[in-house]
Design an enzyme around this catalytic site. Structure first.
Site, PDB file in Angstrom:
ATOM      1  N   ILE A  89     -74.615 -12.899  -0.043  1.00 40.01           N
ATOM      2  CA  ILE A  89     -73.670 -13.360   0.966  1.00 40.01           C
ATOM      3  C   ILE A  89     -74.010 -12.773   2.328  1.00 40.01           C
ATOM      4  CG2 ILE A  89     -71.244 -13.286   1.688  1.00 40.01           C
ATOM      5  CD1 ILE A  89     -70.538 -13.263  -1.327  1.00 40.01           C
TER       6      ILE A  89
ATOM      7  N   TYR B 161     -66.352  -1.142 -10.655  1.00 33.35           N
ATOM      8  CA  TYR B 161     -66.732  -1.979  -9.515  1.00 33.35           C
ATOM      9  C   TYR B 161     -65.484  -2.534  -8.826  1.00 33.35           C
ATOM     10  CZ  TYR B 161     -68.207  -6.042  -6.844  1.00 33.35           C
ATOM     11  OH  TYR B 161     -68.380  -6.963  -5.838  1.00 33.35           O
TER      12      TYR B 161
ATOM     13  N   LYS C 253     -64.125  -1.899  -4.930  1.00 38.95           N
ATOM     14  CA  LYS C 253     -63.830  -2.938  -3.949  1.00 38.95           C
ATOM     15  C   LYS C 253     -62.368  -2.866  -3.492  1.00 38.95           C
ATOM     16  CE  LYS C 253     -66.429  -5.449  -2.689  1.00 38.95           C
ATOM     17  NZ  LYS C 253     -67.441  -5.321  -1.615  1.00 38.95           N
TER      18      LYS C 253
END
Length: 326
Positions: free
Chosen positions: A32, A181, A185
């Site tokens: 991204i 993870y 985030k």
């Protein structure tokens, strides 16, 4: 009666020209982040890729240059898991002001065992959150020199159903990669909201904006060889998923809008329009657990302790959320 002119509707395919502005994109050499960099380069901005891999960064620069005539793109060596590299990376920017930074880089591990950085921090938490926390500190003078500068932090839809354990931020107990993870985030997203609150309390013109890309699949992503290559068969097999998720080019749109659109405000969260998974970007209300100043304050204090950085003093306890549909 004179007519009232309205701002033109945001068009992801017709971005405004912003020559003279400079933007740093961490992890801009792949995924991204690459498409964020490519799209911003098309506006005339100077785009700097923060990358720990020189070869991948050079390949990304070549790819952008082949698609954006006259693109002004370069890179600086940067390893978010290595605190010592961050101050040197900011010095290497060679800028006297920075209009925006996109905190995009991240690492996701699929399998145990738990991994630590040389500083002794869990790798995903250290890279995804602590590295960007420390980088923000080092960038503060450059951002302050650009009135209206923006700090854009990329979160994840994976964090929506997760909770943060302030007593086990680094997943020392019961380590599970996917959960670790998602929590890293979530920490990033709480940081982005708390950062804007503290910037406003300090009277800064810099704003912090939170984005998340929704669902992004390689198979739905346009080819950018040698960075990303897909077969026709792979694309056709995954076409039905395009009703639910999207490719990484479209997943870059919320971050690009957060950098460029004058209507974007600090403290907002921007995401894909359709169920937060695909489509053009819009602002949406903060998820309930992101508007928790107590957890955010505990995370902030722990981040200062773990990095040895005192980033912005404690502001008043009020948390003002702002989210208007774009």
């Amino acid at each position: 009666m004179p007519s009232v002119s309205k701002a033109p509707k945001w068009d992801v395919h017709r971005l405004p020209r912003v020559e003279g502005r400079s933007v740093l994109v961490t992890g801009g050499n792949a995924g991204i982040g690459y498409f964020v960099a490519e799209q911003l380069a098309g506006t005339g901005a100077t785009v700097v890729l923060g990358s720990r891999d020189a070869a991948k960064a050079e390949a990304a620069i070549a790819s952008i240059g082949s698609r954006v005539p006259g693109a002004k793109v370069r890179y600086v060596p940067m390893d978010l898991a290595d605190p010592a590299s961050l101050e040197a990376a900011v010095d290497a920017l060679g800028l006297d002001r920075l209009d925006a930074v996109v905190h995009n880089a991240g690492v996701a591990l699929d399998h145990p065992p738990r991994r630590e950085t040389r500083a002794g921090h869990e790798l995903m938490f250290a890279t995804n959150h602590l590295g960007h926390f420390a980088l923000t500190h080092h960038l503060t003078p450059l951002l302050a020199a650009a009135p209206g500068s923006r700090i854009v932090t990329t979160g994840s839809f994976a964090a929506k159903s997760e909770s943060l354990d302030p007593d086990d931020l680094q997943s020392t107990n019961d380590y599970r990669p996917k959960r670790a993870y998602a929590r890293s985030k979530l920490a990033q997203m709480l940081f982005a909201v708390e950062l804007d609150r503290r910037l406003r309390a300090a009277g800064s013109t810099t704003t912090s904006v939170l984005v998340h890309p929704g669902g992004a699949l390689d198979a739905l992503t346009p080819a950018r060889p040698p960075l990303h290559v897909r077969s026709t068969g792979e694309r056709l097999r995954h076409l039905p998923l395009g009703l639910v998720v999207q490719g990484k080019e479209a997943a870059a749109w919320p971050a690009v809008r957060a950098v460029l659109d004058p209507s974007v405000r600090g403290g907002q969260m921007w995401s894909p329009r359709q169920f937060g998974l695909r489509g053009t970007p819009r602002s949406e209300p903060l998820w309930n657990h992101l508007a928790d100043p107590t957890t955010a304050a505990r995370l902030w204090a722990a981040s200062c302790d773990l990095t040895g950085i005192d980033l912005l003093p404690t502001p008043p306890t009020r948390l003002d959320g702002a989210a208007a549909d774009g």
